[in-house]
Design an enzyme around this catalytic site. Structure first.
Site, mmCIF file in Angstrom:
data_model
loop_
_atom_site.group_PDB
_atom_site.id
_atom_site.type_symbol
_atom_site.label_atom_id
_atom_site.label_comp_id
_atom_site.label_asym_id
_atom_site.label_seq_id
_atom_site.Cartn_x
_atom_site.Cartn_y
_atom_site.Cartn_z
ATOM 1 C CG ASP A 21 -15.392 3.543 32.249
ATOM 2 O OD1 ASP A 21 -15.224 4.652 32.802
ATOM 3 O OD2 ASP A 21 -15.898 3.426 31.124
ATOM 4 C CG HIS A 38 -11.475 9.277 40.467
ATOM 5 N ND1 HIS A 38 -11.810 8.428 39.440
ATOM 6 C CD2 HIS A 38 -11.502 10.532 39.930
ATOM 7 C CE1 HIS A 38 -12.047 9.134 38.332
ATOM 8 N NE2 HIS A 38 -11.857 10.407 38.611
ATOM 9 C CG LEU A 132 -1.212 -10.302 41.895
ATOM 10 C CD1 LEU A 132 -1.828 -11.038 40.705
ATOM 11 C CD2 LEU A 132 -2.324 -9.576 42.682
HETATM 12 C C1 FPP Z 1 -12.499 5.675 35.161
HETATM 13 O O1 FPP Z 1 -13.740 6.199 35.613
HETATM 14 C C2 FPP Z 1 -11.494 5.654 36.196
HETATM 15 C C3 FPP Z 1 -10.284 6.318 36.156
HETATM 16 C C4 FPP Z 1 -9.876 7.119 35.008
HETATM 17 C C5 FPP Z 1 -9.324 6.282 37.252
HETATM 18 C C6 FPP Z 1 -9.181 4.985 37.998
HETATM 19 C C7 FPP Z 1 -8.566 5.286 39.312
HETATM 20 C C8 FPP Z 1 -8.880 4.694 40.494
HETATM 21 C C9 FPP Z 1 -9.834 3.570 40.627
HETATM 22 C C10 FPP Z 1 -8.284 5.162 41.782
HETATM 23 C C11 FPP Z 1 -6.818 5.064 41.948
HETATM 24 C C12 FPP Z 1 -6.186 3.831 41.480
HETATM 25 C C13 FPP Z 1 -5.208 3.178 42.102
HETATM 26 C C14 FPP Z 1 -4.559 2.039 41.427
HETATM 27 C C15 FPP Z 1 -4.739 3.528 43.455
HETATM 28 P P1 FPP Z 1 -14.283 7.529 34.942
HETATM 29 O O2 FPP Z 1 -13.810 8.691 35.746
HETATM 30 O O3 FPP Z 1 -13.904 7.565 33.495
HETATM 31 O O4 FPP Z 1 -15.825 7.316 35.115
HETATM 32 P P2 FPP Z 1 -16.985 7.850 34.152
HETATM 33 O O5 FPP Z 1 -16.851 7.082 32.871
HETATM 34 O O6 FPP Z 1 -18.226 7.475 34.907
HETATM 35 O O7 FPP Z 1 -16.815 9.322 33.981
#
Ligand code: FPP
Length: 247
Positions: A21, A38, A132
């Site tokens: 997050d 992201h 893993l």
């Molecule tokens: C949460 O941060 C993150 C996500 C919803 C997406 C996670 C995706 C990645 C790390 C990239 C792709 C993953 C892989 C496995 C290749 P948020 O957007 O909710 O952050 P915020 O709370 O600050 O708005």
């Protein structure tokens, strides 16, 4: 001594789950679009995967896209989906080199065709790796998973494959997406939010919870080791008293 050196190799969890997050906030702090966060989050995914593989962990589950994330603006959803496609393509070789098997949990059918295809190809290519297992939760939510499990178990009872008197927690676990996996001993959430957000609700019944303030794109191996060290300092009692678990 580094944090890594302080870890007790005999007391490492077999399965760690992570709620990644803070990508959006990380990007905003830099005056960039959320997607930028992201993109940088992918480096953190690589770091924790490498760290978990190096430590000999068996399962690492990452909450990459929740059922609720479909409600985000279309441009963000599209960007996350293309990031998935490009990351799976570019990382398959690294997964092979590190003996990592890819698996996914969630409602695959709702993912765009190109994501489904890339995912299936990578899962197929890495299926014989026995180090893993990297589990991507994609279009996943725990309530969805539990409801699907209930439907499936109800059908089996209706079809005479299962007697309702046999249903217990162990049998029910076999109807979940995580059927062949141990429950996570440790759940990490980054970015300072203190929520579970519909993630592995059944499976984390006895998991240790670890929350840290680091935003996901800043999360590095060192932070992962810190979480593991914290976990190793805890006493897991499973409802028993301290004297019983010390024996
Ligand atoms: C949460 O941060 C993150 C996500 C919803 C997406 C996670 C995706 C990645 C790390 C990239 C792709 C993953 C892989 C496995 C290749 P948020 O957007 O909710 O952050 P915020 O709370 O600050 O708005």
């Amino acid at each position: 001594m580094s944090v890594r050196e302080q870890l007790d190799k005999e007391k490492l969890p077999k399965h760690v789950a992570i709620i990644m997050d803070g990508n959006g906030r990380w990007a905003r702090k830099r005056g960039n679009a959320r997607v930028f966060g992201h993109q940088h989050g992918v480096k953190s995914v690589r770091e924790v995967t490498e760290a978990a593989a190096e430590l000999g962990m068996k399962f690492l589950t990452l909450y990459a896209f929740s059922t609720e994330n479909w409600n985000r603006p279309k441009n963000e959803v599209d960007a996350l989906m293309s990031l998935l496609v490009s990351t799976i393509s570019s990382e398959t070789k690294t997964l092979m080199d590190n003996n990592v098997k890819l698996k996914s949990i969630g409602c695959k059918e709702t993912l765009p065709q190109d994501v489904q295809k890339k995912l299936a190809a990578c899962i197929e290519q890495t299926k014989n790796n026995d180090g893993l297992t990297l589990v991507l939760a994609l279009s996943y939510s725990s309530r969805w998973e539990i409801v699907e499990g209930v439907k499936h178990i109800a059908n089996d009872v209706r079809d005479g494959k299962l007697d309702s008197s046999q249903i217990n927690a162990e049998i029910f676990s076999r109807y979940l997406e995580t059927a062949d996996m141990p429950d996570p001993e440790l759940l990490i959430r980054t970015s300072g939010e203190l929520r579970i957000s519909n993630f592995l609700l059944w499976q984390i019944a006895y998991s240790e919870l670890y929350f840290c303030n680091v935003l996901w794109p800043d999360f590095r191996k060192e932070h992962f080791f810190e979480a593991l060290l914290d976990y190793q300092g805890r006493e897991r009692r499973f409802g028993k008293i301290s004297d019983q678990v010390k024996k």
